[in-house]
Design an enzyme around this catalytic site. Structure first.
Site, PDB file in Angstrom:
ATOM      1  N   ASP A 124       0.832  -1.213   0.000  1.00 38.04           N
ATOM      2  CA  ASP A 124       0.000   0.000   0.000  1.00 38.04           C
ATOM      3  C   ASP A 124       0.864   1.260   0.000  1.00 38.04           C
ATOM      4  O   ASP A 124       1.955   1.267   0.570  1.00 38.04           O
ATOM      5  CB  ASP A 124      -0.908  -0.031   1.244  1.00 38.04           C
ATOM      6  CG  ASP A 124      -2.051   0.968   1.140  1.00 38.04           C
ATOM      7  OD1 ASP A 124      -2.306   1.481   0.026  1.00 38.04           O
ATOM      8  OD2 ASP A 124      -2.680   1.248   2.171  1.00 38.04           O
ATOM      9  N   GLY A 125       0.340   2.315  -0.614  1.00 36.82           N
ATOM     10  CA  GLY A 125       1.006   3.622  -0.544  1.00 36.82           C
ATOM     11  C   GLY A 125       1.576   4.115  -1.860  1.00 36.82           C
ATOM     12  O   GLY A 125       2.235   5.159  -1.885  1.00 36.82           O
ATOM     13  N   SER A 142      -7.993  -5.535   4.860  1.00 35.37           N
ATOM     14  CA  SER A 142      -8.586  -5.206   3.551  1.00 35.37           C
ATOM     15  C   SER A 142      -8.892  -6.424   2.682  1.00 35.37           C
ATOM     16  O   SER A 142      -8.510  -6.458   1.507  1.00 35.37           O
ATOM     17  CB  SER A 142      -7.678  -4.232   2.787  1.00 35.37           C
ATOM     18  OG  SER A 142      -7.449  -3.076   3.547  1.00 35.37           O
ATOM     19  N   ARG A 198       2.172  -4.990   5.979  1.00 27.84           N
ATOM     20  CA  ARG A 198       1.392  -3.974   5.269  1.00 27.84           C
ATOM     21  C   ARG A 198       2.143  -2.657   5.335  1.00 27.84           C
ATOM     22  O   ARG A 198       2.415  -2.141   6.425  1.00 27.84           O
ATOM     23  CB  ARG A 198      -0.007  -3.803   5.874  1.00 27.84           C
ATOM     24  CG  ARG A 198      -0.778  -2.743   5.085  1.00 27.84           C
ATOM     25  CD  ARG A 198      -2.221  -2.589   5.473  1.00 27.84           C
ATOM     26  NE  ARG A 198      -2.847  -1.662   4.540  1.00 27.84           N
ATOM     27  CZ  ARG A 198      -4.075  -1.729   4.081  1.00 27.84           C
ATOM     28  NH1 ARG A 198      -4.859  -2.693   4.478  1.00 27.84           N
ATOM     29  NH2 ARG A 198      -4.558  -0.841   3.229  1.00 27.84           N
ATOM     30  N   SER A 237      -7.026  -5.958  -5.701  1.00 26.78           N
ATOM     31  CA  SER A 237      -8.152  -6.576  -4.977  1.00 26.78           C
ATOM     32  C   SER A 237      -9.409  -6.528  -5.841  1.00 26.78           C
ATOM     33  O   SER A 237      -9.516  -5.713  -6.772  1.00 26.78           O
ATOM     34  CB  SER A 237      -8.396  -5.842  -3.659  1.00 26.78           C
ATOM     35  OG  SER A 237      -8.988  -4.588  -3.917  1.00 26.78           O
ATOM     36  N   GLU A 268     -12.043  -5.278  -4.995  1.00 28.28           N
ATOM     37  CA  GLU A 268     -12.607  -3.937  -4.785  1.00 28.28           C
ATOM     38  C   GLU A 268     -11.874  -2.871  -5.612  1.00 28.28           C
ATOM     39  O   GLU A 268     -12.432  -1.811  -5.902  1.00 28.28           O
ATOM     40  CB  GLU A 268     -12.538  -3.564  -3.293  1.00 28.28           C
ATOM     41  CG  GLU A 268     -13.457  -4.382  -2.385  1.00 28.28           C
ATOM     42  CD  GLU A 268     -13.008  -5.831  -2.155  1.00 28.28           C
ATOM     43  OE1 GLU A 268     -11.801  -6.126  -2.300  1.00 28.28           O
ATOM     44  OE2 GLU A 268     -13.879  -6.684  -1.866  1.00 28.28           O
ATOM     45  N   ASN A 269     -10.632  -3.148  -6.013  1.00 22.46           N
ATOM     46  CA  ASN A 269      -9.876  -2.157  -6.802  1.00 22.46           C
ATOM     47  C   ASN A 269     -10.520  -1.872  -8.157  1.00 22.46           C
ATOM     48  O   ASN A 269     -10.239  -0.849  -8.777  1.00 22.46           O
ATOM     49  CB  ASN A 269      -8.422  -2.604  -7.025  1.00 22.46           C
ATOM     50  CG  ASN A 269      -7.542  -2.503  -5.802  1.00 22.46           C
ATOM     51  OD1 ASN A 269      -6.553  -3.211  -5.670  1.00 22.46           O
ATOM     52  ND2 ASN A 269      -7.874  -1.608  -4.874  1.00 22.46           N
TER      53      ASN A 269
HETATM   54  C1  FPP Z   1      -2.115   0.087  -3.254  1.00 24.62           C
HETATM   55  O1  FPP Z   1      -1.626   1.408  -3.187  1.00 24.62           O
HETATM   56  C2  FPP Z   1      -1.541  -0.575  -4.416  1.00 24.62           C
HETATM   57  C3  FPP Z   1      -2.257  -1.162  -5.408  1.00 24.62           C
HETATM   58  C4  FPP Z   1      -3.730  -1.196  -5.438  1.00 24.62           C
HETATM   59  C5  FPP Z   1      -1.583  -1.782  -6.559  1.00 24.62           C
HETATM   60  C6  FPP Z   1      -0.388  -2.605  -6.199  1.00 24.62           C
HETATM   61  C7  FPP Z   1       0.201  -3.128  -7.447  1.00 24.62           C
HETATM   62  C8  FPP Z   1       1.519  -3.181  -7.713  1.00 24.62           C
HETATM   63  C9  FPP Z   1       2.572  -2.764  -6.752  1.00 24.62           C
HETATM   64  C10 FPP Z   1       1.972  -3.748  -9.018  1.00 24.62           C
HETATM   65  C11 FPP Z   1       2.043  -5.234  -8.919  1.00 24.62           C
HETATM   66  C12 FPP Z   1       2.671  -5.803 -10.135  1.00 24.62           C
HETATM   67  C13 FPP Z   1       2.934  -7.119 -10.295  1.00 24.62           C
HETATM   68  C14 FPP Z   1       3.556  -7.552 -11.539  1.00 24.62           C
HETATM   69  C15 FPP Z   1       2.584  -8.127  -9.294  1.00 24.62           C
HETATM   70  P1  FPP Z   1      -2.644   2.619  -3.369  1.00 24.62           P
HETATM   71  O2  FPP Z   1      -2.793   2.907  -4.813  1.00 24.62           O
HETATM   72  O3  FPP Z   1      -3.933   2.303  -2.667  1.00 24.62           O
HETATM   73  O4  FPP Z   1      -1.868   3.749  -2.633  1.00 24.62           O
HETATM   74  P2  FPP Z   1      -2.489   4.956  -1.785  1.00 24.62           P
HETATM   75  O5  FPP Z   1      -3.103   4.331  -0.549  1.00 24.62           O
HETATM   76  O6  FPP Z   1      -1.297   5.783  -1.454  1.00 24.62           O
HETATM   77  O7  FPP Z   1      -3.477   5.656  -2.673  1.00 24.62           O
END
Ligand code: FPP
Length: 230
Positions: free
Chosen positions: A17-18, A186, A178, A62, A64-65
């Protein structure tokens, strides 16, 4: 004197996350953060497997994403496609088994085909396992398992039956990391998390350095795990 050898967790889950906040901090759009986050996976998985971790589950997208703006979902899907190709090849070269957990039917045919290519190519390996959770939700996974059990006609369900009917057969989680400051699961692997140690850090995922990763493993080795006993 050498430091005592740390006992590694067998199965680690990571809620990455982040990315969005990291991008904002750098004055860039969210996609830039996701790309930086994806680039980190190789380094983190190398450290984990070199430390003795056998199964690594990464929460990449997820269920939910899908409710995020279309532009971000499209970007993530494309990043996952190129990422799975890149890591799929690296997994094969390093004898790592690649698995993908989630409702894959909802993904594009192209992405499903990339997943299937690398899952098949690496299924000859046993361990270590890199498990990417994609269009994954723990509640959805449990419903999937229960439906499978109902169809099989079992009338009295055991925890073992549920283990066997999950998207991917994996041992229980020992450690969940996390990043990004939130302290919640989550909808991530709720069944597998039953006795997991939970490590929360404020560090944003793209800033999760080798040192941070080793800190999490060292913290795990200091935990006294009792599994309900005394
Ligand atoms: C959450 O951060 C992150 C995600 C929803 C996407 C995570 C995906 C990757 C790191 C790429 C994975 C790639 C492979 C090939 C496995 P956020 O967007 O919710 O961050 P925020 O809380 O700062 O908005």
């Amino acid at each position: 004197m050498d430091k005592p050898k740390l006992s590694p967790p067998i199965h680690v889950g990571v809620i990455m996350d982040g990315n969005g906040r990291w991008a904002e901090k750098h004055g860039r759009n969210r996609s830039y953060g996701h790309k930086a986050g994806a680039n980190l996976i190789e380094k983190v998985s190398k450290i984990m497997f070199a430390s003795g971790v056998e199964y690594l589950s990464l929460y990449a997208f997820s269920t939910e994403n899908f409710a995020r703006p279309k532009e971000e979902v499209d970007y993530l899907m494309n990043l996952l496609k190129t990422g799975i190709k890149k890591y799929g090849k690296a997994c094969f070269d390093n004898k790592i088994k690649l698995t993908v957990s989630g409702d894959l039917n909802a993904l594009s045919e192209e992405l499903q085909s990339v997943i299937s290519t690398y899952v098949k190519k690496t299924e000859i390996f046993e361990k270590p396992v890199m498990n990417i959770c994609l269009n994954y939700g723990a509640r959805q996974e449990l419903c999937h398992a229960f439906n499978h059990i109902i169809e099989s006609g079992i009338s009295s369900v055991t925890p073992q039956d549920i283990d066997n009917a999950l998207y991917t057969k994996l041992p229980p989680l020992d450690l969940i990391i996390r990043t990004g400051g939130e302290k919640r699961l989550s909808n991530f692997m709720l069944w597998q998390a039953v006795y997991a140690e939970l490590y929360f850090t404020d560090v944003l995922w793209p800033d999760f350095t080798e040192e941070e990763c080793l800190n999490a493993l060292e913290w795990f080795s200091s935990r006294k795990r009792r599994f309900g006993k005394i």
